[in-house]
Write a protein that holds these residues in place. Sequence first.
Motif, short mmCIF file in Angstrom:
data_model
loop_
_atom_site.label_atom_id
_atom_site.label_comp_id
_atom_site.label_asym_id
_atom_site.label_seq_id
_atom_site.Cartn_x
_atom_site.Cartn_y
_atom_site.Cartn_z
N ARG A 80 -2.30 0.78 3.73
CA ARG A 80 -3.33 0.41 2.77
C ARG A 80 -3.01 -0.90 2.07
O ARG A 80 -3.41 -1.12 0.94
CB ARG A 80 -3.50 1.52 1.74
N PHE A 81 -2.27 -1.77 2.77
CA PHE A 81 -2.07 -3.08 2.18
C PHE A 81 -2.46 -4.15 3.20
O PHE A 81 -2.22 -4.02 4.39
CB PHE A 81 -0.64 -3.28 1.67
N PRO A 82 -3.09 -5.22 2.73
CA PRO A 82 -3.57 -6.26 3.64
C PRO A 82 -2.42 -7.13 4.17
O PRO A 82 -1.29 -7.06 3.68
CB PRO A 82 -4.51 -7.08 2.75
N PHE A 83 -2.74 -7.95 5.13
CA PHE A 83 -1.76 -8.85 5.73
C PHE A 83 -1.10 -9.73 4.67
O PHE A 83 0.09 -10.02 4.75
CB PHE A 83 -2.40 -9.71 6.82
N GLU A 84 -1.85 -10.16 3.68
CA GLU A 84 -1.30 -11.02 2.63
C GLU A 84 -0.12 -10.35 1.93
O GLU A 84 0.84 -11.00 1.55
CB GLU A 84 -2.37 -11.39 1.60
N ASP A 85 -0.20 -9.03 1.73
CA ASP A 85 0.92 -8.31 1.12
C ASP A 85 2.15 -8.36 2.01
O ASP A 85 3.27 -8.46 1.51
CB ASP A 85 0.55 -6.85 0.85
N GLU A 86 1.96 -8.30 3.31
CA GLU A 86 3.10 -8.37 4.22
C GLU A 86 3.81 -9.72 4.10
O GLU A 86 5.04 -9.78 4.17
CB GLU A 86 2.65 -8.13 5.66
#
Length: 133
Positions: A80-86
């Motif tokens: 539940r986290f977008p690529f930006e969080d990665e």
Amino acid sequence: MAHTRGVEYLVSTARHHGFDSCEEELLLLTADFSGALVEALTQPFRLRFNTVGGAVEHVPDFLLLTYSIPFLIDVRPTGRFPFEDEVEFAASAEVALPAGRYYAVVTDWHDHVTERRQSLCCDTDWAWTSRGR
């Protein structure tokens, strides 16, 4: 991830510490029960860095200092986290390593961890509901 803000008293630090979700609260309690926690810092710093897409800021959730290993930790639900969080997680890991800290993203808890936490904390609401009352 349930957004339940509050503060939790930790015996290890003899202070209250803030949390922004039930998962963060569980992390604090688990660290406290570990017996190795010395200090817990909530949102310890703001990390600023540049990406191809522009400037980004990220604030890790916790810095947990133990007797042996300091941990920089983010808490997010699985998937539940977008690529930006990665990208932010990768930057946090890169900052943590040269500073002598381990970095982790806590994504989920096994059922036995949440059940053990509830039994150790003597959560009476949970005890009543788990018995079907």
